[in-house]
Write an enzyme that holds these catalytic residues in place. Structure first.
Site, PDB file in Angstrom:
ATOM      1  N   GLY A 522      56.832  66.049  52.819  1.00 31.62           N
ATOM      2  CA  GLY A 522      56.226  66.581  51.610  1.00 31.62           C
ATOM      3  C   GLY A 522      57.083  66.255  50.405  1.00 31.62           C
ATOM      4  N   ARG A 523      56.470  66.349  49.239  1.00 30.35           N
ATOM      5  CA  ARG A 523      57.184  65.970  48.024  1.00 30.35           C
ATOM      6  C   ARG A 523      56.613  66.803  46.891  1.00 30.35           C
ATOM      7  NH1 ARG A 523      59.720  60.922  45.977  1.00 30.35           N
ATOM      8  NH2 ARG A 523      59.935  60.122  48.074  1.00 30.35           N
ATOM      9  N   GLY A 524      57.473  67.391  46.106  1.00 28.47           N
ATOM     10  CA  GLY A 524      56.978  68.199  44.996  1.00 28.47           C
ATOM     11  C   GLY A 524      57.873  68.014  43.803  1.00 28.47           C
ATOM     12  N   GLY A 527      61.591  68.769  44.670  1.00 25.48           N
ATOM     13  CA  GLY A 527      62.363  67.994  45.619  1.00 25.48           C
ATOM     14  C   GLY A 527      61.522  67.448  46.745  1.00 25.48           C
ATOM     15  N   VAL A 529      60.785  67.183  50.920  1.00 23.93           N
ATOM     16  CA  VAL A 529      60.956  67.973  52.135  1.00 23.93           C
ATOM     17  C   VAL A 529      60.987  67.050  53.345  1.00 23.93           C
ATOM     18  CG1 VAL A 529      60.089  69.929  53.449  1.00 23.93           C
ATOM     19  CG2 VAL A 529      59.604  69.772  51.016  1.00 23.93           C
ATOM     20  N   LYS A 543      64.536  71.060  52.541  1.00 19.69           N
ATOM     21  CA  LYS A 543      64.146  70.622  51.208  1.00 19.69           C
ATOM     22  C   LYS A 543      65.368  70.203  50.414  1.00 19.69           C
ATOM     23  CE  LYS A 543      61.437  71.622  47.234  1.00 19.69           C
ATOM     24  NZ  LYS A 543      60.286  72.307  46.756  1.00 19.69           N
ATOM     25  N   ASP A 636      54.951  78.526  40.936  1.00 19.56           N
ATOM     26  CA  ASP A 636      54.192  77.344  41.325  1.00 19.56           C
ATOM     27  C   ASP A 636      53.254  77.690  42.487  1.00 19.56           C
ATOM     28  OD1 ASP A 636      53.256  74.798  41.200  1.00 19.56           O
ATOM     29  OD2 ASP A 636      55.011  73.845  42.090  1.00 19.56           O
TER      30      ASP A 636
END
Ligand SMILES: *[C@@H]1O[C@H](CO)[C@@H](O)[C@H](O)[C@H]1NC(C)=O
Ligand SMILES: *[C@@H]1O[C@H](CO)[C@@H](O)[C@H](O)[C@H]1NC(C)=O
Ligand SMILES: *[C@@H]1O[C@H](CO)[C@@H](O)[C@H](O)[C@H]1NC(C)=O
Ligand SMILES: *[C@@H]1O[C@H](CO)[C@@H](O)[C@H](O)[C@H]1NC(C)=O
Ligand SMILES: *[C@@H]1O[C@H](CO)[C@@H](O)[C@H](O)[C@H]1NC(C)=O
Ligand SMILES: *[C@@H]1O[C@H](CO)[C@@H](O)[C@H](O)[C@H]1NC(C)=O
Length: 789
Positions: A522-524, A527, A529, A543, A636
Site C-alpha cells: 500500500g502507499r499513501g 508513507g 506500507v 509502514k 484522513d
C-alpha cells in the site's frame, strides 16, 4: 601525596574482605544480620541477591531481588519471607540453626518466620542463579526451597502449583499482601480473584464467558503452571501464551501486580527497564474492586484508570478509593417518590438479585421500584445476533465493580429520588478521584532502646570513621559506574512501556522482516506500507513514513507512545515502532481482508455488513476522539484506511500520522498543513478555520454516503458534488441507494444512516454531531434490530 594515595586505597583495602564475604551460601550455625549491609547472599553469576530489604521506616523483610547496581529501595523484589510482618532494622537476624531450622528473628526476639525444617546432617542455604533459595544437605537432599512458596512473582521454570497463590502487593511501594490473587480454584482453572475486605469476586477468565469458551478445561486436576526462559507459559487448564518477545534470551518475571493485572515482564540485562511482554487484561476497568461501591471506572489510555462517583453520590474517603462512594440522598420506599436515571454504556458486575428475560423497560422499572433494596438495574440485549434477541433486566442490590466503556452495550438505570437536584448535573461534573495515586502510610514501630555502654560508643565512633572513609571511596567508584551506566542506559530509555507488548524494533529487524522492504502492499500520503514476517512469525504491516524524517526524535517518540496505548477492537492493533537515525517506521498487525474501498468496488458487502462497518468505524473514531485525553485526530478517514478482518469487522488504520492535539480549553488546535484526501476533506481545512475532531466527523459522513450510494466522492456525479447530488435526489424522492444492493436493505436503518451521513457532512462544524453522538444514533436503532455485533 602518600597520605592521599592511602586515603584512596583504604576503602578498597577495607571493603574488599567485606565484599568477598558475600557468598552464595550460608552454613549451619551462622546467620545474616540486618545491621550489616554486606550480610547478603549473592548468586554465583550475580543475578540475584537475598538479604534484608527495607520496606518502610526501620522495617525490613528478608527478600530475594534482582541484583542491580544502585537500585537502592527500588529493586525488583521476587520473593519475601515475611511480607506481612517486617522486622526491626536493628538486631534482627536470619539464622540457620544447628537443628536444621531456618528462622527469622525480630529484634524483639520473636521468631516471625521459619522453615520448620529438621536435619541431623550438615545443611546449607544456597541462592541459585535461577533465583531459587534452597536449603539442602551436602548429599543434595532438598529440605526447603523458596520456589515452593511464591509471593507475587514467578521466575522461569518456577511452578505455580496446587494450594499456592500469587498475591499482589498492597501498592507499588507497600510490599504487604494486597487484594489480588492468581490461583487454581477448585474447578482446576487458573483464576484471578479480587478478595477485598468486604467483597470478593473472580474476574479472569471473563466470568461472563463460560470456562470452555475461554479455552480452558476443568478436567485436568494436576493444577500446575509455569513458564520457560524463552517466554512460553503453559498451565494444566490449557491456558497457554507466548510472550511478545518469545525466544529471545532475556531476563523474565511473571508478576501479580498491585493494580490487579498479571503481567510477564522482560528486559535485556540487569539495570535495564522492564517491558511488558504479555498481560492478562487489556481493559483495566474490567479488574474488580478498583473503584469501590457506587462508582464507575473509566479508562483513559493516556492517563490510566479513573474512578468517579455516580450522580448524587460522594466519596467516602478521598484517600482510599476502594471504599467507593455513598449516596447524598435518602431513598424512599414509595414508588411514587422515585425515578430512574439512565447511564449509557455502563455496567456493574455481579450482585444481581434477580434477572428477567424478555422484560420491557417499563416492566424492569416496575420490578426495581417494588423492591426497597433495589439500587438500580441493568437493561441490555444479550448476545445481539441471536434469533430471539429479547431484552434482559438485572435487578441490582449493590452497585459494585462499575465501569463505563463505549464498547459495552447496555445501560444502567439508577434509582434516585424524584424531587432531587442531584441527577440534573451531568455525569462529567461529578467528583472524580484518581485511582493511580497511592496511599503510603508509615509503619509505626516502637522499640525500646537498650542502654549503650562505653565500649559500644567507642566502637561506634571507630565504625563511623571507617564508614566515612569507605563512603568516600564508594562514592568515587559510584560516580565512575554511573557514567558507564548512563551511557549504556540511554538506549533502554527508548522502550515505550505500554500494554500489549508495544515495543521498539531495530531497523535491522524490520529490514529482515520485510526482506529488505520488498513486498509493497500500500502507499499513501504518509508513507509506503510493506508486508513482513516478524521473528516470532507474526505477519505485520510495516509502514515507512516519509516526510517525517525531519521531525524531532522526541516528538516522534511522544506520538508513538500515544499510539502504543490505543487499544480498541475497531482500531488496527499497533505492535511497535522504529526510530533510528532518520528512519521512522510503524509496525502493526497485517489484515487479510483488504480495505473497505476494495470491498466496495468488488461488490462483496451486503447491507448488514455495510451497517456493521458504519457502526464499528464510528466506535473506533469515537474511541480516538473521546476516550483518550490527548484527543488523537485521524485526519484522513477514507475507505482505503478502513480495513476489514475475516468477520468483516472494520479496523481503522493509519491513525499513526495524526497528531495528538494539545487540547486547549476548547479542544481546538491549529495544524499547519492540510491533511487528508480530496473528496473526504472538511471545509475547515480550506477555509483555515480551527481544526477539531469534527474534521473526522465530516470525512466519516462522506464514507457513509459512499457506502450508501456506492459512488466515490473523489469524482463528481452528473457534474455535482456527491453531497449535493444526494440532497437533490432525496428531495426529488429518487433512490440514491447503491444499485449493487439490488434493493436488499433495511429501510429503517437506511433512513437513519442517510440522516447521520447528512448531519456529519454539514458545512458548519458546530452543527455536526460528535462521534459519540453518531454511535448513539446508530445504536438507538439496534433496539429494534438484532443483526449487530
Ligand atoms: C522506582 O521505579 C519506578 C518504576 O521503575 C519509578 O517510577 C520510580 O520513580 C522509582 N523510584 C525511585 C525512588 O527511584
Ligand atoms: C510451549 O509449552 C507447551 C507446553 O509445555 C508446549 O506444548 C509447546 O510446544 C511450547 N511451545 C513452544 C514454541 O516451545
Ligand atoms: C494435565 O496437565 C499436565 C501439566 O500440564 C500434563 O502433563 C498432563 O498430561 C495433563 N493430563 C491430562 C490428562 O491431560
Ligand atoms: C437521611 O436520613 C438521615 C436519618 O434519617 C438524616 O440524618 C439525613 O440528614 C438524611 N439525609 C438527607 C440527604 O436527607
Ligand atoms: C417476548 O415478549 C414479546 C412481547 O411481550 C412476545 O411476543 C415474545 O413471544 C416473547 N418472547 C419470548 C422468547 O418469550
Ligand atoms: C502497607 O499496607 C498495610 C495494609 O494496609 C499496612 O498495615 C501497612 O502499614 C502498610 N505499610 C507501609 C510501609 O505503608
Amino acid at each position: 601525596m602518600a597520605i592521599l594515595l592511602l586515603l584512596f586505597a583504604l576503602p578498597f583495602i577495607l571493603s574488599s574482605p567485606l565484599l568477598s564475604s558475600a557468598s552464595d551460601s550460608l552454613t549451619k550455625g551462622s546467620s545474616l544480620s540486618v545491621d550489616k549491609a554486606n550480610d547478603v547472599l549473592i548468586s554465583r553469576s550475580n543475578t540475584f541477591v537475598a538479604g534484608f530489604f527495607p520496606v518502610g521506616d526501620n522495617a525490613y523483610c528478608f527478600a530475594i531481588w534482582f541484583d542491580e547496581p544502585f537500585c537502592n529501595k527500588n529493586c525488583t523484589v521476587v520473593w519475601m519471607a515475611n511480607r506481612d510482618q517486617p522486622v526491626n532494622g536493628k538486631h534482627s537476624e536470619l539464622s540457620l540453626l544447628k537443628s536444621g531450622n531456618l528462622i527469622l528473628k525480630d529484634a524483639g526476639r520473636v521468631t516471625v518466620w521459619a522453615t520448620d525444617t529438621v536435619s541431623e546432617s550438615s545443611v546449607q542455604l544456597y541462592l541459585q542463579d535461577s533465583g531459587n533459595l534452597v536449603l539442602q544437605s551436602l548429599e543434595g537432599d532438598l529440605l526447603w526451597q523458596s520456589f515452593d512458596f511464591p509471593t507475587d512473582t514467578l521466575l522461569p521454570l518456577q511452578p505455580l502449583s496446587k494450594d499456592r497463590k500469587l498475591v499482589s502487593s498492597r501498592s507499588q511501594s507497600n510490599y504487604s499482601s494486597g487484594f489480588y490473587k492468581l490461583y487454581f480454584d477448585t474447578d482446576n482453572v487458573l483464576h484471578l480473584l479480587y478478595a477485598g475486605p468486604d467483597f470478593s469476586s473472580i474476574y479472569w477468565p471473563d466470568p461472563e464467558v463460560s470456562i470452555f469458551d475461554s479455552g480452558r478445561t476443568t478436567y485436568n486436576n494436576s493444577r500446575i503452571a509455569h513458564f520457560d526462559p524463552l517466554g512460553n507459559f503453559s498451565s494444566s487448564d490449557k491456558f497457554f501464551f507466548k510472550s511478545a518477545d518469545y525466544g529471545a534470551n532475556l531476563q523474565r518475571r511473571f508478576t501479580m501486580d498491585s493494580d490487579g493485572n498479571i503481567r510477564l515482564y522482560s528486559r535485556e540485562d540487569k539495570g535495564g527497564k522492564w517491558t511488558v511482554s504479555w498481560q492478562a487484561i487489556s481493559q483495566p476497568c474490567k479488574i474488580h474492586g478498583i473503584c469501590g461501591p457506587n462508582s464507575l471506572c473509566n479508562y483513559v489510555p493516556s492517563s490510566g484508570r479513573k474512578c468517579s462517583c455516580l450522580q448524587g453520590f460522594k466519596t467516602k474517603d478521598v484517600n482510599d478509593w476502594s471504599l467507593g462512594c455513598e449516596p447524598e440522598f435518602n431513598l424512599s420506599c414509595s414508588t411514587t417518590e422515585i425515578t430512574f436515571l439512565r447511564l449509557t454504556h455502563a455496567d456493574f458486575y455481579g450482585y444481581d438479585n434477580r434477572f428477567y428475560r424478555n422484560y420491557t423497560l417499563d416492566m424492569c422499572k416496575n420490578a426495581c421500584s417494588k423492591r426497597c433494596d433495589c439500587k438500580g438495574f441493568q437493561f441490555k440485549f444479550i448476545k445481539p445476533g441471536y434469533p430471539n434477541n429479547n431484552p434482559y433486566c438485572f435487578v441490582k442490590i449493590l452497585l459494585l465493580n462499575g465501569y463505563r466503556s463505549q464498547n459495552f452495550e447496555g445501560d444502567i438505570y439508577l434509582k434516585v429520588p424524584k424531587a432531587s437536584h442531584f441527577y440534573s448535573q451531568p455525569m462529567e461534573e461529578s467528583r472524580t478521584l484518581d485511582c493511580s495515586g497511592e496511599i503510603a502510610k508509615l509503619l509505626n514501630r516502637v522499640y525500646t532502646k537498650s542502654q549503650e555502654n562505653e565500649t559500644l560508643k567507642y566502637m561506634l565512633w571507630f565504625a563511623s570513621i571507617i564508614g566515612a572513609i569507605e563512603f568516600i571511596g564508594i562514592f568515587l567508584v559510584w560516580c565512575l559506574l554511573i557514567r558507564i551506566h548512563q551511557n549504556s542506559g540511554a538506549v533502554e530509555q527508548d522502550y515505550v512501556q505500554a500494554a500489549t507488548g508495544f515495543r521498539k524494533f531495530t531497523y535491522a529487524e524490520l529490514e529482515k522482516a520485510t526482506r529488505g522492504f520488498s513486498e509493497e502492499i500500500g502507499r499513501g500520503a504518509g508513507g509506503i506500507v510493506y508486508k513482513g514476517v516478524l521473528s516470532d512469525h507474526r505477519v505485520a504491516a510495516v509502514k515507512r513514513l516519509i516526510n517525517e524524517a525531519n521531525q524531532g526524535d522526541a516528538q516522534f517518540r511522544a506520538e508513538v507512545s500515544v499510539i502504543g496505548k490505543l487499544n480498541h477492537m475497531n482500531l488496527i492493533e499497533m505492535w511497535g515502532y522504529c526510530a533510528e537515525r532518520n528512519h521512522r517506521l510503524l509496525v502493526c498487525k497485517y489484515i487479510e481482508h483488504r480495505s473497505l474501498a476494495e470491498n466496495l468496488s468488488s461488490n462483496s458487502l451486503d447491507w448488514e455488513k455495510r451497517f456493521n462497518i458504519a457502526l464499528g468505524t464510528a466506535k473506533g473514531l469515537c474511541y480516538l476522539h473521546e476516550e483518550c485525553l490527548e484527543w488523537v485526530l485521524h485526519c484522513d478517514v477514507k475507505p482505503q484506511n478502513i480495513l476489514l478482518d475475516c468477520d468483516y469487522q472494520p479496523k481503522v488504520s493509519d491513525f499513526g500520522l495524526s497528531h495528538p492535539l494539545k487540547r486547549d480549553s476548547h479542544g481546538i488546535s491549529r495544524l499547519s498543513r492540510i491533511r487528508g484526501t480530496r473528496g473526504y476533506i472538511a471545509p475547515e481545512w480550506v477555509l483555515s478555520l480551527p481544526i477539531t475532531s469534527k474534521v473526522d466527523v465530516y470525512s466519516y459522513g462522506m464514507v457513509l454516503l459512499e457506502m450508501i450510494t456506492g459512488k466515490s466522492p473523489t469524482a463528481d456525479i452528473e457534474d455535482k458534488r456527491l453531497v449535493t447530488w444526494v440532497k437533490e435526489k432525496i428531495k426529488a424522492a429518487t433512490a440514491i441507494v447503491d444499485p449493487k444492493l439490488e434493493g436488499n436493505y433495511d429501510k429503517t436503518q437506511m433512513k437513519i444512516l442517510v440522516q447521520v451521513a447528512l448531519d456529519c457532512v454539514n458545512e458548519d462544524k458546530d452543527a455536526r454531531p460528535t462521534m459519540r453522538r453518531v454511535v448513539e444514533m446508530l445504536l438507538q436503532n439496534e433496539m429494534n434490530h438484532f443483526c449487530l455485533v
